[in-house]
Design a protein around this motif. Structure first.
Motif, PDB file in Angstrom:
ATOM      1  N   LEU A   1       0.814  -1.216   0.000  1.00  0.00           N
ATOM      2  CA  LEU A   1       0.000   0.000   0.000  1.00  0.00           C
ATOM      3  C   LEU A   1       0.849   1.268   0.000  1.00  0.00           C
ATOM      4  CD1 LEU A   1      -2.688  -1.153   2.575  1.00  0.00           C
ATOM      5  CD2 LEU A   1      -3.168  -0.497   0.204  1.00  0.00           C
ATOM      6  N   ALA A   2       2.038   1.187   0.560  1.00  0.00           N
ATOM      7  CA  ALA A   2       2.904   2.359   0.672  1.00  0.00           C
ATOM      8  C   ALA A   2       3.655   2.688  -0.618  1.00  0.00           C
ATOM      9  CB  ALA A   2       3.916   2.152   1.799  1.00  0.00           C
ATOM     10  N   MET A   3       3.603   1.784  -1.599  1.00  0.00           N
ATOM     11  CA  MET A   3       4.384   1.983  -2.821  1.00  0.00           C
ATOM     12  C   MET A   3       3.723   2.995  -3.766  1.00  0.00           C
ATOM     13  SD  MET A   3       7.045   0.042  -2.473  1.00  0.00           S
ATOM     14  CE  MET A   3       6.930   0.450  -0.704  1.00  0.00           C
ATOM     15  N   ASP A   4       4.497   3.958  -4.224  1.00  0.00           N
ATOM     16  CA  ASP A   4       4.031   4.902  -5.244  1.00  0.00           C
ATOM     17  C   ASP A   4       4.499   4.375  -6.600  1.00  0.00           C
ATOM     18  OD1 ASP A   4       3.356   6.983  -6.915  1.00  0.00           O
ATOM     19  OD2 ASP A   4       3.955   8.551  -5.491  1.00  0.00           O
ATOM     20  N   ARG A   5       3.740   3.447  -7.130  1.00  0.00           N
ATOM     21  CA  ARG A   5       4.123   2.781  -8.376  1.00  0.00           C
ATOM     22  C   ARG A   5       4.166   3.743  -9.553  1.00  0.00           C
ATOM     23  NH1 ARG A   5       1.337  -0.607  -5.072  1.00  0.00           N
ATOM     24  NH2 ARG A   5       1.899  -2.832  -5.017  1.00  0.00           N
ATOM     25  N   GLN A   6       3.219   4.666  -9.595  1.00  0.00           N
ATOM     26  CA  GLN A   6       3.184   5.594 -10.727  1.00  0.00           C
ATOM     27  C   GLN A   6       4.437   6.458 -10.760  1.00  0.00           C
ATOM     28  OE1 GLN A   6       0.577   5.525 -13.132  1.00  0.00           O
ATOM     29  NE2 GLN A   6       2.274   6.539 -14.176  1.00  0.00           N
ATOM     30  N   ALA A   7       4.898   6.877  -9.607  1.00  0.00           N
ATOM     31  CA  ALA A   7       6.129   7.679  -9.562  1.00  0.00           C
ATOM     32  C   ALA A   7       7.322   6.858 -10.056  1.00  0.00           C
ATOM     33  CB  ALA A   7       6.376   8.178  -8.137  1.00  0.00           C
ATOM     34  N   MET A   8       7.357   5.572  -9.712  1.00  0.00           N
ATOM     35  CA  MET A   8       8.446   4.714 -10.184  1.00  0.00           C
ATOM     36  C   MET A   8       8.425   4.602 -11.706  1.00  0.00           C
ATOM     37  SD  MET A   8       8.351   1.625  -7.387  1.00  0.00           S
ATOM     38  CE  MET A   8       8.328   1.952  -5.623  1.00  0.00           C
ATOM     39  N   VAL A   9       7.231   4.425 -12.274  1.00  0.00           N
ATOM     40  CA  VAL A   9       7.105   4.325 -13.730  1.00  0.00           C
ATOM     41  C   VAL A   9       7.532   5.631 -14.394  1.00  0.00           C
ATOM     42  CG1 VAL A   9       5.455   4.116 -15.628  1.00  0.00           C
ATOM     43  CG2 VAL A   9       5.347   2.532 -13.698  1.00  0.00           C
ATOM     44  N   ASP A  10       7.074   6.748 -13.828  1.00  0.00           N
ATOM     45  CA  ASP A  10       7.348   8.046 -14.440  1.00  0.00           C
ATOM     46  C   ASP A  10       8.810   8.437 -14.365  1.00  0.00           C
ATOM     47  OD1 ASP A  10       4.655   8.244 -14.985  1.00  0.00           O
ATOM     48  OD2 ASP A  10       4.199   9.526 -13.257  1.00  0.00           O
ATOM     49  N   THR A  11       9.460   8.106 -13.258  1.00  0.00           N
ATOM     50  CA  THR A  11      10.842   8.568 -13.055  1.00  0.00           C
ATOM     51  C   THR A  11      11.875   7.482 -13.385  1.00  0.00           C
ATOM     52  OG1 THR A  11      10.694   8.008 -10.695  1.00  0.00           O
ATOM     53  CG2 THR A  11      10.152  10.260 -11.334  1.00  0.00           C
ATOM     54  N   ILE A  12      11.791   6.365 -12.697  1.00  0.00           N
ATOM     55  CA  ILE A  12      12.804   5.321 -12.874  1.00  0.00           C
ATOM     56  C   ILE A  12      12.706   4.676 -14.251  1.00  0.00           C
ATOM     57  CG2 ILE A  12      13.662   3.118 -11.993  1.00  0.00           C
ATOM     58  CD1 ILE A  12      12.656   3.997  -9.222  1.00  0.00           C
ATOM     59  N   LEU A  13      11.468   4.446 -14.715  1.00  0.00           N
ATOM     60  CA  LEU A  13      11.278   3.822 -16.024  1.00  0.00           C
ATOM     61  C   LEU A  13      11.119   4.850 -17.133  1.00  0.00           C
ATOM     62  CD1 LEU A  13       8.810   0.888 -15.208  1.00  0.00           C
ATOM     63  CD2 LEU A  13      11.301   0.881 -15.233  1.00  0.00           C
ATOM     64  N   ALA A  14      11.202   6.129 -16.793  1.00  0.00           N
ATOM     65  CA  ALA A  14      11.058   7.200 -17.789  1.00  0.00           C
ATOM     66  C   ALA A  14       9.787   7.001 -18.618  1.00  0.00           C
ATOM     67  CB  ALA A  14      12.287   7.253 -18.689  1.00  0.00           C
ATOM     68  N   GLY A  15       8.734   6.505 -17.962  1.00  0.00           N
ATOM     69  CA  GLY A  15       7.464   6.304 -18.630  1.00  0.00           C
ATOM     70  C   GLY A  15       7.345   5.021 -19.421  1.00  0.00           C
ATOM     71  N   ALA A  16       8.414   4.241 -19.495  1.00  0.00           N
ATOM     72  CA  ALA A  16       8.415   3.016 -20.310  1.00  0.00           C
ATOM     73  C   ALA A  16       7.925   1.826 -19.493  1.00  0.00           C
ATOM     74  CB  ALA A  16       9.809   2.746 -20.861  1.00  0.00           C
ATOM     75  N   GLY A  17       6.645   1.882 -19.086  1.00  0.00           N
ATOM     76  CA  GLY A  17       6.073   0.800 -18.307  1.00  0.00           C
ATOM     77  C   GLY A  17       4.730   1.195 -17.750  1.00  0.00           C
ATOM     78  N   LYS A  18       4.192   0.357 -16.868  1.00  0.00           N
ATOM     79  CA  LYS A  18       2.910   0.641 -16.235  1.00  0.00           C
ATOM     80  C   LYS A  18       2.895  -0.005 -14.858  1.00  0.00           C
ATOM     81  CE  LYS A  18       0.838  -1.287 -19.629  1.00  0.00           C
ATOM     82  NZ  LYS A  18      -0.177  -1.757 -20.602  1.00  0.00           N
ATOM     83  N   PRO A  19       2.129   0.558 -13.903  1.00  0.00           N
ATOM     84  CA  PRO A  19       2.056  -0.026 -12.561  1.00  0.00           C
ATOM     85  C   PRO A  19       1.554  -1.466 -12.596  1.00  0.00           C
ATOM     86  CG  PRO A  19       1.166   2.198 -12.557  1.00  0.00           C
ATOM     87  CD  PRO A  19       1.377   1.834 -13.994  1.00  0.00           C
ATOM     88  N   ALA A  20       2.069  -2.279 -11.675  1.00  0.00           N
ATOM     89  CA  ALA A  20       1.691  -3.701 -11.606  1.00  0.00           C
ATOM     90  C   ALA A  20       1.150  -4.025 -10.218  1.00  0.00           C
ATOM     91  CB  ALA A  20       2.895  -4.577 -11.915  1.00  0.00           C
ATOM     92  N   PHE A  21       0.128  -4.884 -10.195  1.00  0.00           N
ATOM     93  CA  PHE A  21      -0.462  -5.323  -8.927  1.00  0.00           C
ATOM     94  C   PHE A  21      -0.557  -6.847  -8.844  1.00  0.00           C
ATOM     95  CE2 PHE A  21      -1.959  -1.081  -9.910  1.00  0.00           C
ATOM     96  CZ  PHE A  21      -1.672  -0.393  -8.735  1.00  0.00           C
ATOM     97  N   GLY A  22      -0.086  -7.517  -9.860  1.00  0.00           N
ATOM     98  CA  GLY A  22      -0.076  -8.968  -9.892  1.00  0.00           C
ATOM     99  C   GLY A  22       0.837  -9.429 -11.010  1.00  0.00           C
ATOM    100  N   PRO A  23       1.015 -10.743 -11.163  1.00  0.00           N
ATOM    101  CA  PRO A  23       1.975 -11.260 -12.134  1.00  0.00           C
ATOM    102  C   PRO A  23       1.462 -11.335 -13.565  1.00  0.00           C
ATOM    103  CG  PRO A  23       0.968 -13.076 -10.943  1.00  0.00           C
ATOM    104  CD  PRO A  23       0.438 -11.807 -10.323  1.00  0.00           C
TER     105      PRO A  23
END
Length: 522
Positions: free
Chosen positions: A288-310
């Protein structure tokens, strides 16, 4: 996932090879030697442990040394390879029959026969082989050769993914010298210098047509920054890079950056036995504490999408009920911890019965993307009162600690859901190397995986895999962070490049599957 483990790196070779296609004349090659004009060099992040299909190499197809009975088209559909046509399945689903293509020979000149196919599969299934992929073929009761051109698979139960599993490379009857692998594929093995490179030469007698690219060198460079630098210097013709590292090449003349959709995810595997990570409340609050969208936007430079399962939402197998908030939900995370008795302690880190809410997340030291994701996850977790210690290690140090420490892992497949998920989450696979390293065990999840594996009814299988996805979500077995776009950087322009959906990084599918059919653009 460690790319150099047999079941994890099965198809790394083809991906690397596909990008290495337009070496400028003159630059130094691996080790500083002068590179010939007809040699194409790929920078790969990790070295193979073997080149043996029976030990798991290229099981999903895509090796340039070996062919399977079937292969995949760019749209991921199956097409005949060593098989002359699509197989015939009996009415009860327990017998699958293949007819072999005529005129195929191994690299050493031996003709391909059904005995070679029988040998390959029976060797995988033989307990003496200790093949890491034997479980993927557990439905097979017997493989027989009624004649030189016919192969019959007799199954213990109807197994819907059987034809997909026949992308496994075929080896000659009796086996081959592991130091000199022999297949039927578009490239022949020339040389392997451990720690440095593998050299392949075009198979001019390949049944599918001689490759236009005559020589391929796969050079090993674990560090992302090193591969980027060597590509920029002209030493590599192609490589795979994290999105941020690849940005420097975008817009450069003579260089193409391909961003490939994938089912490849990054997430944190939690060991179930330690006191902290074994607590469901800790795992749920962490997620719950993870800001997945921020990770996608910054670390992945937008090249991805948030994940909640496999399972990627882009795949029909996805259970639409498995979703979440792309941004952090700290109030909910704190509520979960409060309810479970994890109270604020010194320095804002929560405690319960004298135990701090603290654990280690390991990541492979040379993988800059996993490092950044681990550090971001640690920062987000701290806001909820969970302390994470990041540890960058080599894989030999990581593997023996996986039952005690969390790990930033990666897996994913756009194929049948039996792929990977049975190995990762069934209790029978617990502790088998990188399969189920956290020792997850839930009888209901086991039953759903078995039902999905053994049923031939698509509706029954979908229901079983929906249940499986819900169970591992409720158990918070992993914290899934993002599905990646794979970023390939290639020097030069080529005809015949077709994009698709990749499996786990460096696995088969998508951009590089058919490198042997690429031709330099005129």
């Amino acid at each position: 996932m460690r790319l150099a483990r047999p079941a994890a790196v099965l198809t790394t070779l083809s991906v690397a090879l596909l990008t290495a296609c337009s070496a400028p004349s003159g630059p130094a090659g691996p080790g500083g030697a002068q590179k010939a004009d007809d040699t194409f060099v790929i920078g790969l992040s990790s070295e193979f442990e073997n080149l043996s299909p029976v030990l798991g190499y290229a099981a999903d197809g895509g090796s340039l040394i070996f062919d399977g009975l079937m292969s995949r088209a760019p749209d991921l559909s199956l097409k005949p390879s060593l098989a002359a046509e699509a197989p015939v399945t009996s009415a009860d689903g327990k017998k699958v029959t293949f007819k072999l293509r005529d005129g195929v020979t191994f690299h050493d000149g031996r003709p391909l026969t059904s005995k070679d196919v029988v040998y390959t599969y029976t060797t995988v299934l033989d307990p003496k082989t200790s093949s890491p992929i034997s479980g993927d073929y557990a439905a097979i009761g017997k493989v027989s050769a009624p004649d030189a051109r016919t192969v019959e698979f007799t199954l213990k139960y109807p197994y819907a993914p059987l034809t997909q599993r026949t992308t496994l490379g075929i080896v000659p009857d009796g086996g081959v010298d592991p130091a000199k692998p022999v297949g039927t594929g578009p490239y022949t093995f020339t040389q392997w210098t451990p720690g440095d490179k593998i050299v392949l030469a075009a198979n001019e007698k390949y049944w599918g047509g001689a490759p236009a690219i005559k020589k391929v060198v796969v050079a090993f460079a674990p560090d992302d920054n090193v591969r980027s630098t060597r590509l920029a210097a002209g030493e590599f013709d192609a490589t795979v890079l994290p999105p941020k590292a690849a940005k420097r090449f975008e817009g450069q003349q003579g260089v193409t950056v391909y961003k490939q959709d994938s089912a490849d995810y990054r997430g944190i595997m939690f060991p179930s036995k330690p006191e902290v990570t074994g607590d469901l409340a800790i795992r749920k609050a962490f997620s719950l504490a993870m800001d997945r969208q921020a990770m996608v936007d910054t670390i992945l430079a937008g090249a991805g999408k948030p994940a909640f399962g496999p399972i990627s939402p882009d795949i029909s197998w996805h259970n639409k009920a498995i979703t979440g908030n792309p941004a952090a939900d700290l109030p909910q995370a704190q509520q979960v911890l409060d309810a479970a008795g994890w109270k604020q302690g010194a320095g804002g880190i929560r405690e319960k019965d004298g135990v701090k809410a603290s654990f280690t997340i390991m990541y492979p030291a040379g993988d800059s993307l996993r490092k950044e994701l681990t550090l971001a996850a640690a920062s987000d977790a701290k806001k909820a009162g969970i302390e994470v210690k990041a540890a960058g290690l080599d894989w030999d140090a990581i593997e023996p600690r996986m039952a005690q420490d969390a790990l930033m892992m990666g897996y994913g497949s756009p194929y049948d859901l039996d792929y990977i998920n049975y190995d990762l989450f069934h209790s029978a696979q617990a502790g088998k190397g990188f399969f189920n390293p956290g020792h997850y065990s839930n009888p209901k999840a086991d039953a759903a995986l078995v039902k999905g594996r053994e049923s031939g009814d698509p509706a029954v299988r979908k229901q079983a895999y929906d249940e499986f996805q819900q169970l591992i979500h409720d158990d918070a077995v992993w914290t899934y962070l993002a599905f990646l776009k794979h970023v390939y950087v290639v020097r030069g322009a080529y005809q015949g490049v077709q994009q698709s959906v990749d499996a786990h990084e460096h696995a088969t599918g998508g951009l590089f599957r058919d490198i042997h059919t690429w031709k330099p653009a005129s």
